[in-house]
Design an enzyme around this catalytic site. Structure first.
Site, PDB file in Angstrom:
ATOM      1  N   TYR A  65       0.839  -1.199   0.000  1.00  0.00           N
ATOM      2  CA  TYR A  65       0.000   0.000   0.000  1.00  0.00           C
ATOM      3  C   TYR A  65       0.871   1.246   0.000  1.00  0.00           C
ATOM      4  O   TYR A  65       2.036   1.219   0.400  1.00  0.00           O
ATOM      5  CB  TYR A  65      -0.954   0.025   1.204  1.00  0.00           C
ATOM      6  CG  TYR A  65      -0.271   0.154   2.547  1.00  0.00           C
ATOM      7  CD1 TYR A  65       0.046   1.406   3.083  1.00  0.00           C
ATOM      8  CD2 TYR A  65       0.065  -0.972   3.296  1.00  0.00           C
ATOM      9  CE1 TYR A  65       0.673   1.532   4.313  1.00  0.00           C
ATOM     10  CE2 TYR A  65       0.687  -0.859   4.529  1.00  0.00           C
ATOM     11  CZ  TYR A  65       0.993   0.392   5.029  1.00  0.00           C
ATOM     12  OH  TYR A  65       1.616   0.511   6.241  1.00  0.00           O
ATOM     13  N   CYS A  66       0.282   2.360  -0.463  1.00  0.00           N
ATOM     14  CA  CYS A  66       0.900   3.681  -0.338  1.00  0.00           C
ATOM     15  C   CYS A  66      -0.060   4.546   0.482  1.00  0.00           C
ATOM     16  O   CYS A  66      -0.841   4.016   1.271  1.00  0.00           O
ATOM     17  CB  CYS A  66       1.212   4.286  -1.703  1.00  0.00           C
ATOM     18  SG  CYS A  66      -0.230   4.508  -2.775  1.00  0.00           S
ATOM     19  N   PHE A  67      -0.019   5.858   0.310  1.00  0.00           N
ATOM     20  CA  PHE A  67      -0.853   6.692   1.171  1.00  0.00           C
ATOM     21  C   PHE A  67      -2.334   6.545   0.857  1.00  0.00           C
ATOM     22  O   PHE A  67      -3.160   6.338   1.750  1.00  0.00           O
ATOM     23  CB  PHE A  67      -0.440   8.160   1.066  1.00  0.00           C
ATOM     24  CG  PHE A  67      -1.219   9.052   1.990  1.00  0.00           C
ATOM     25  CD1 PHE A  67      -1.092   8.925   3.363  1.00  0.00           C
ATOM     26  CD2 PHE A  67      -2.100  10.002   1.496  1.00  0.00           C
ATOM     27  CE1 PHE A  67      -1.826   9.726   4.236  1.00  0.00           C
ATOM     28  CE2 PHE A  67      -2.833  10.812   2.350  1.00  0.00           C
ATOM     29  CZ  PHE A  67      -2.691  10.675   3.719  1.00  0.00           C
TER      30      PHE A  67
END
EC number: 2.9.1.3
Length: 366
Positions: free
Chosen positions: A94-96
């Site tokens: 995941y990222c932000f």
């Protein structure tokens, strides 16, 4: 091929391995327990791309990102992601927001390493929002039992023996008083909140009739209990743990002196560790000096120094009992007696460690 997921409940209940591809600075500000930070861009690269995005738009920012992360650097990062994916075939990345950065990492893994690895849709922001909602829902709907008692009665020991208990002080890495600092630093506020929410989620999902928590002030050291949870605790039934004065002195000696010394010595070695531990005790005593008054503070400080000298030079720890006894009798006990009087109407059970542990287990059982 596994699909991307937005099932945050399943991720946190199962302890699914997750790879966080945000920049290190973002990760340091807040993350989830057990996640591994393997960023697409480091802090400086992200800063440059962010400036480019603000000035020239998304297309130019993406092009700059590809120029910054290329060649051997790109290959190294892909290799790190691939190692994680192979080690954790059931994991996610995941990222932000679960958007472009996650998708780029997925694409590079697929194109360069032949690995299809799913992402968490919505990313860190959505998962963080989910955990905030967990706390709010628990405060609104979950029953709580609050464990109180004088300093040294062994509340933390009882918490460890009750399956439905949430160890607030353990999560905050602090024993909850002026003398409560540990050798290890406290987690970041957001990390504390995330860990707390996951713990609450897991116990609520297990079907316990009530969650058990130790009576705490709004702050545990430098960490702030979520307001809605703390307010619910203040309105919940209390169980009061009792122990003899002698038992309490021995437990304070074990936890706040011997245990603290061992933590520092393990971390820093015998010489630097002992000095750090001694400084921690002196600082704690100084922190409550305005409430002790100058005469009592001077007397307690002298007793503490005598005990530290005996411990350092001869390995004797018994002299610590002198200042512990005075501190309990003249400072902590009167303070807790006042608090107990205010909360008397909320107390539904009293007893020693065995009785309280059995009662809490029975009343919180599934």
């Amino acid at each position: 091929m596994r699909e991307d997921t937005g099932d945050f409940r399943r991720l946190f209940l199962s302890g699914t391995p997750m790879m966080d591809v945000r920049a290190p600075l973002e990760f340091a500000r807040g993350a989830f327990p057990g996640t591994v930070n393997l960023p697409l861009m480091d802090d400086e690269e992200r800063h440059q791309v962010g400036l480019c995005y603000a000035e020239k738009g998304q297309h130019a920012a993406i092009e700059l990102g590809h120029r910054l992360v290329w060649g051997a650097l790109k290959a190294t990062r892909i290799a790190q992601w691939a190692d994680f994916a192979r080690a954790h075939p059931d994991g996610y990345l995941y990222c932000f927001r679960g958007g472009l950065r996650s998708q780029i990492v997925q694409q590079w893994l697929r194109d360069e390493a032949g690995i299809d690895y799913p992402r968490v849709t919505g990313g860190y922001k959505a998962m963080r929002g989910f955990l905030i909602d967990v706390i709010e829902q628990a405060a609104a709907k979950q029953d709580f039992l609050v464990l109180g008692g004088l300093t040294g009665t062994g509340k933390t020991d009882v918490i460890a023996e009750v399956p439905a208990a949430v160890d607030l002080e353990g999560l905050a890495c602090h024993r909850g008083s002026a003398f409560g600092r540990r050798a290890q630093p406290q987690p970041q506020q957001i990390d504390f909140e995330n860990s707390l929410a996951i713990d609450v989620l897991q116990r609520a999902e297990a079907g316990y009739r009530a969650l058990v928590v130790e009576d705490e002030g709004r702050f545990i050291g430098g960490r702030d209990l979520p307001k809605v949870l703390w307010q619910r605790m203040q309105a919940s039934p209390m169980v009061w743990l009792e122990a003899s004065f002698e038992e309490r002195v021995e437990r304070v000696l074990r936890d706040y002196v011997l245990g603290l010394a061992a933590e520092h010595i393990e971390q820093l070695g015998p010489v630097a560790g002992f000095e750090a531990y001694a400084t921690r005790l002196r600082d704690a005593m100084a922190a409550i000096s305005p409430r002790l008054g100058s005469e009592r503070y001077g007397r307690l400080s002298a007793l503490l120094e005598q005990a530290l000298t005996s411990q350092s030079e001869r390995g004797e720890t018994a002299p610590h009992r002198a200042w512990i006894e005075v501190l309990l009798r003249d400072y902590y006990d009167p303070m807790y007696a006042y608090q107990e009087e205010k909360r008397a109407a909320r107390v539904v059970f009293r007893g020693d460690r065995a009785a309280v542990t059995d009662w809490l287990r029975e009343r919180s059982a599934r």
